[in-house]
Scaffold this motif. Structure first.
Motif, short mmCIF file in Angstrom:
data_model
loop_
_atom_site.label_atom_id
_atom_site.label_comp_id
_atom_site.label_asym_id
_atom_site.label_seq_id
_atom_site.Cartn_x
_atom_site.Cartn_y
_atom_site.Cartn_z
N GLY A 153 0.83 -1.20 0.00
CA GLY A 153 0.00 0.00 0.00
C GLY A 153 0.86 1.24 0.00
O GLY A 153 1.78 1.36 -0.80
N SER A 154 0.55 2.16 0.94
CA SER A 154 1.32 3.40 0.98
C SER A 154 1.95 3.59 2.34
O SER A 154 2.24 4.71 2.75
CB SER A 154 0.42 4.58 0.64
N SER A 155 2.15 2.49 3.08
CA SER A 155 2.78 2.62 4.39
C SER A 155 4.23 2.15 4.27
O SER A 155 4.70 1.81 3.18
CB SER A 155 2.05 1.76 5.42
N LYS B 63 -6.59 9.94 3.50
CA LYS B 63 -6.93 9.01 2.40
C LYS B 63 -5.65 8.37 1.87
O LYS B 63 -4.57 8.97 1.91
CB LYS B 63 -7.60 9.76 1.25
N THR B 64 -5.79 7.19 1.33
CA THR B 64 -4.67 6.56 0.64
C THR B 64 -4.50 7.25 -0.72
O THR B 64 -5.42 7.94 -1.18
CB THR B 64 -4.95 5.07 0.39
N ASP B 70 -7.78 5.98 4.95
CA ASP B 70 -6.51 5.33 5.28
C ASP B 70 -6.54 4.80 6.72
O ASP B 70 -6.53 5.57 7.67
CB ASP B 70 -5.37 6.34 5.11
N GLN B 72 -4.27 2.34 7.62
CA GLN B 72 -3.01 1.60 7.76
C GLN B 72 -2.30 1.93 9.07
O GLN B 72 -2.30 3.09 9.51
CB GLN B 72 -2.06 1.95 6.59
N GLN B 220 -3.39 -1.97 3.58
CA GLN B 220 -4.33 -1.69 2.50
C GLN B 220 -3.60 -1.69 1.18
O GLN B 220 -2.42 -1.35 1.11
CB GLN B 220 -4.99 -0.31 2.70
#
Lengths: 290, 363
Positions: A153-155, B63-64, B70, B72, B220
């Motif tokens: 994802g974006s983490s 938000k992602t 989001d 995460q 996610q």
């Protein structure tokens, strides 16, 4: 008249032919060769590795060349449980064991189905961890005959979720902290090298095995994995395995991972603990009164 | 790792929590180790579930990059607020600040290893608790509720409907197995609970806090949310694309989950639970049990986790609980929880039972 018509038809045919020729499929690439590919990308610019992936090698039976083999109980199971033949995924064919370690591998194989959990101190001394439904470790998890999902994802984390015994591992990206404690799935730290996800794995448990043939490592093992997109449907997987306690030099395995393409395919549950309880714990069951 | 004790102590700690909550709110508090700090702040009555968070609504949920809310990160659901409100509290759904402080203090006192009253067994148990226990579970929910259940209004699981003879029999068998276990005389592995057998622990929904290891790591990716509960290292992969559930013939211990976003809230529904004895939540009937869970980020540090469960063949009506999830310190990581691989306790329990039988200690 007829000649003219025929000429016209030929002309049309000629005009059509080159167009058809352009649509003809390119010749299949030679085995092991892939045309240059630029993968689709996440918002951060790195390749998108999300998906359900699976290896189709038989390395879980044996990393090295192996012949087809009967299952452990052909008298009751027939061809069920028999193992397929397979070619080595080890570069150069053989794992470079130190002499003592090669003997230990053979002993592991002899005792691969010997299970004795009656003593905490010798609990892990024999028996393939897969037989006992233990988390498979790295790289074995990658070539188990089960799929796994990459969640990117974006983490600062990437998750790898494996179907076998619902094992998971978290890849910490650009992470400094060393492995705090040995773990069955190890301690994974990732980074990008171009379009390749490179994962540095340490902190694996010394009880992990690499296959059913008794191949093994110590807790000093250092695995460096490389996941490189080859097409929308393939990743090349490579792992370098280094362990000065067990091998004479680092060695390498590689094979492609295939994207599972069935409509609505999903990671399912393979919680195998209940399948092993009789094997592990039968000696401790209450015996019927005599 | 002592799994059996962990399970037993989890139960013990919950029991203590209930007793203490009653003691604090229902009568004068018993003497804690230290005096409760004076609370000068006026109590803020929580009118609605999660109302304490309502003031933070101005905060914009992140938000992602692909546009989903989001969620995460690593979250922790530990709390001392019990699932059900102690009956003695009647309609009292929240504590005052002072009562809450007193409750937390007394709970800490009850569980501390520094106490020496109660004999050697209690001493060992407290030391064990103190070592393993997640200190976060000493804290009552921020809105100071007396139960995690917010509906029905009495904070209690609704009454049961009459069970079928088959289910009565199954429950009686389970109860008999529990009795053998508690007497130190399990006859077979199946007498032990699924957590003790390391098959499932807190990963079976709904997610409820326990004595320790209350972490959940949410991942996610476009089209998916994935929740990894610390115990036992399973990944709950939730597709968001509206695909149908697995067919009824494919059941799983953790069920089959589908989700979608409603505004900033992740709404997930889970079906296809296995019906094996003792597997289902609160002994419900897997063919009629339904569960909906909602995850809403309410401020930078917390998620409201709300679940509604219904089963017309078990309860007279559905019920709903809210558990706050708090983001844990970024420097603190969620580590591998291996359970089955070194489940020495299971063997100790079983071989101990066989030894007791040999010695004739079967009463």
């Amino acid at each position: 008249m007829q000649n003219r018509l025929r000429t016209a038809l030929i002309a049309v045919g000629l005009a059509v032919l080159p167009a058809l020729g352009q649509q003809a499929p390119a010749p299949a690439p030679a085995t092991g060769q892939f045309p240059a590919y630029r993968p689709t990308r996440m918002a951060d610019g790195h390749p998108d590795l999300n998906g359900l992936w699976q290896a189709f090698v038989t390395a879980n039976w044996d990393l090295q060349d192996h012949e087809a083999q009967p299952g452990p109980h052909p008298e009751t199971m027939g061809a069920y449980g028999a193992g397929p033949a397979g070619q080595s995924i080890v570069e150069g064919g053989e794992i470079p064991y130190q002499a003592w370690a090669l003997a230990k591998k053979k002993e592991n194989f002899e005792k691969r189905m010997k299970v004795d959990v009656s003593n905490d101190k010798t609990w892990h001394d024999s028996g393939d961890p897969e037989l006992k439904c233990y988390m498979p470790g790295v790289p074995r998890a990658t070539y188990m005959p089960f799929p796994f999902r990459i969640v990117q994802g974006s983490s600062q984390y990437i998750l790898m979720a494996y179907e076998f015994t619902s094992s998971t591992r978290i890849i910490r990206m650009n992470w400094k902290q060393e492995s705090p404690i040995p773990a069955w799935m190890g301690w994974s730290r990732g980074r990008w090298e171009g379009d390749t996800l490179v994962v540095d794995v340490t902190g694996l448990r010394q009880e992990n095995w690499l296959d059913r043939a008794g191949d093994f490592h110590s807790d000093a093992v250092h695995v460096v994995e490389r996941y490189t997109p080859l097409s929308p449907y393939h990743l090349m997987y490579e792992a370098t395995i280094e362990d000065p306690n067990v091998y004479t030099r680092p060695w390498k395995i590689s094979f492609p991972l295939y994207r599972r393409m069935e409509k609505n395919v999903q990671l399912l549950e393979f919680k195998c603990v209940p399948f092993t309880e009789e094997l592990l714990y039968a000696p401790f069951r209450k015996q019927p009164a005599k | 790792m002592s799994h059996r004790f962990s399970s037993l102590m989890g139960i013990l700690a919950l029991a203590i929590a209930v007793v203490s909550l009653t003691a604090i709110a229902g009568q004068a508090p018993t003497t804690p180790a230290k005096k409760a700090p004076a609370v000068t702040k006026a109590p803020a009555p929580a009118k609605a579930p999660g109302a304490a968070k309502a003031s933070a609504r101005k905060w914009a949920a992140p938000k992602t990059p692909w546009g989903d809310p989001d969620l995460q990160g690593v979250w922790n659901d530990a709390t001392s607020t019990p699932l059900q409100r102690p009956s003695e509290l009647g309609g009292k759904d929240t504590l005052t600040d002072e009562e809450a402080a007193g409750f937390e203090e007394q709970l800490a006192f009850n569980l501390t290893r520094d106490r020496r009253d109660g004999g050697a067994d209690a001493d060992v148990n407290r030391a064990y608790n103190d070592h393993w226990m997640d200190a976060r579970r000493l804290k009552i929910t921020e809105d100071k509720r007396t139960s995690l259940i917010v509906d029905p209004a009495d904070g209690r699981i609704p009454p049961q409907v009459p069970l079928s003879p088959e289910r009565q029999k199954a429950r009686a068998e389970r109860a008999a197995a529990n009795t053998r276990f508690n007497a130190g005389l399990p006859e077979r592995v199946e007498d032990l609970s699924l957590p003790v057998r390391c098959i499932i622990r807190t990963d079976s929904p709904p997610y409820l806090p326990t004595i320790y290891n209350n972490d959940f790591h949410i991942f996610q990716s476009p089209g998916y949310v994935v929740i990894v509960p610390e115990m036992i290292h399973s990944a709950r992969v939730i597709p968001l694309d509206g695909r149908p559930h697995l067919s009824k013939g494919l059941r799983q211990w953790l069920g089959d989950t589908r989700g979608h976003f409603e505004g900033n809230t992740l709404v997930i529904e889970t079906t296809n639970f296995r019906g094996d004895d003792g597997v289902t939540f609160q002994g419900t009937n897997p063919s009629t049990f339904t569960i909906t869970e909602r995850f809403t980020r309410v401020d930078p540090g917390s998620i409201n986790y709300e679940f509604t469960v219904a089963d017309p063949t078990t309860w007279t009506k559905p019920w709903t609980a809210i558990v706050p999830w708090n983001k844990i310190d970024p420097d603190e990581q969620m580590y591998e929880y291996a359970c089955h691989e070194d489940n020495y306790d299971l063997v100790h329990l079983m071989s101990g039972a066989r030894t007791r039988e040999k010695k004739g200690e079967t009463k």
